[in-house]
Design a protein around this motif. Structure first.
Motif, short mmCIF file in Angstrom:
data_model
loop_
_atom_site.label_atom_id
_atom_site.label_comp_id
_atom_site.label_asym_id
_atom_site.label_seq_id
_atom_site.Cartn_x
_atom_site.Cartn_y
_atom_site.Cartn_z
N GLY A 2 0.81 -1.22 0.00
CA GLY A 2 0.00 0.00 0.00
C GLY A 2 0.84 1.26 0.00
O GLY A 2 0.48 2.26 -0.63
N ALA A 3 1.99 1.24 0.70
CA ALA A 3 2.86 2.41 0.73
C ALA A 3 3.49 2.66 -0.63
O ALA A 3 3.62 3.81 -1.07
CB ALA A 3 3.95 2.23 1.79
N VAL A 4 3.86 1.58 -1.32
CA VAL A 4 4.44 1.71 -2.66
C VAL A 4 3.39 2.27 -3.61
O VAL A 4 3.69 3.15 -4.43
CB VAL A 4 4.98 0.35 -3.16
CG1 VAL A 4 5.44 0.44 -4.60
CG2 VAL A 4 6.10 -0.13 -2.27
N ARG A 5 2.15 1.78 -3.51
CA ARG A 5 1.07 2.26 -4.37
C ARG A 5 0.83 3.75 -4.15
O ARG A 5 0.70 4.51 -5.09
CB ARG A 5 -0.20 1.46 -4.04
CG ARG A 5 -1.46 1.96 -4.66
CD ARG A 5 -1.57 1.78 -6.16
NE ARG A 5 -1.02 0.53 -6.58
CZ ARG A 5 -0.04 0.45 -7.50
NH1 ARG A 5 0.43 1.53 -8.09
NH2 ARG A 5 0.45 -0.71 -7.86
N LYS A 6 0.78 4.17 -2.90
CA LYS A 6 0.58 5.59 -2.60
C LYS A 6 1.74 6.43 -3.12
O LYS A 6 1.53 7.54 -3.62
CB LYS A 6 0.40 5.79 -1.10
CG LYS A 6 -0.93 5.33 -0.58
CD LYS A 6 -1.06 5.59 0.90
CE LYS A 6 -2.40 5.07 1.40
NZ LYS A 6 -2.58 5.28 2.82
N PHE A 7 2.96 5.90 -3.00
CA PHE A 7 4.13 6.63 -3.49
C PHE A 7 4.07 6.80 -5.00
O PHE A 7 4.32 7.89 -5.52
CB PHE A 7 5.41 5.91 -3.08
CG PHE A 7 6.66 6.55 -3.60
CD1 PHE A 7 7.08 7.78 -3.11
CD2 PHE A 7 7.40 5.94 -4.60
CE1 PHE A 7 8.23 8.38 -3.61
CE2 PHE A 7 8.54 6.54 -5.10
CZ PHE A 7 8.96 7.76 -4.60
N ASP A 9 1.37 6.70 -6.93
CA ASP A 9 0.28 7.62 -7.24
C ASP A 9 0.69 9.06 -6.97
O ASP A 9 0.36 9.97 -7.74
CB ASP A 9 -0.98 7.26 -6.45
CG ASP A 9 -1.64 5.99 -6.95
OD1 ASP A 9 -1.36 5.58 -8.10
OD2 ASP A 9 -2.44 5.40 -6.19
#
Length: 174
Positions: A2-7, A9
């Motif tokens: 989830g942190a990678v996805r937010k980064f 985005d």
């Protein structure tokens, strides 16, 4: 994950914002050049800077445009085939596009490196080091390659891409 996805985005949105700022810079440069002409002054390098900002706006907008579904994507065939072949076609399309984007980014990097190494400067009156505006091409191409690879991984793992169609931006002719 989830942190990678937010980064990612955040990176795509940041690149889109920077592209918008480049468009504002183009407008500002054109207006400043017009005012300089009216007052009899000279603004050396303004057309070159506007060109650099146009290239930067284009390359920085690629990843954000992909995420928002603003790239031209012919989906007639994809909409006409069943889910199994559709997934294979999307994997093939994203894999090919990602490979091309990574290939471009790799050679763009070396292009910038050699411009820096040989201290190339522009032909205009400003004589700016060309590696500076060229490096935005590497950054934008790299972000596009990351975005395509991101979508490829999503299609392989989850069976669907992350392209979100913004209905407000879509024409009624589709």
């Amino acid at each position: 994950m989830g942190a990678v996805r937010k980064f990612f985005d955040f990176l795509y949105v940041l690149a889109g914002v920077l592209a918008a700022l480049c468009l504002i810079a183009i407008l500002s440069l054109i207006v400043a050049q017009m005012i300089a002409r009216w007052t009899g002054e000279i603004f050396p390098g303004a057309p070159n800077y506007a060109g650099y900002a146009m290239a930067a706006a284009s390359f920085l907008a690629f990843a954000n445009a992909l995420k928002r579904g603003a790239h031209i994507r012919v989906s007639i065939l994809l909409n006409a085939v069943p889910p199994g072949p559709k997934r294979l076609l999307e994997i093939w399309c994203f894999a090919l596009a990602a490979a091309i984007a990574w290939y471009f980014t790799y050679y763009a990097y070396w292009f910038v490196y050699w411009s820096w190494k040989f201290k190339e400067v522009s032909q205009g009156q400003d004589a700016i080091h060309l590696w500076i505006p060229q490096s935005v091409m590497v950054l934008g191409g790299g972000l596009m390659a990351i975005a395509l690879t991101d979508n490829l991984i999503q299609v392989v793992i989850k069976g669907e891409h992350r392209i979100v169609r913004d209905l407000v931006d879509q024409s009624h002719g589709e």
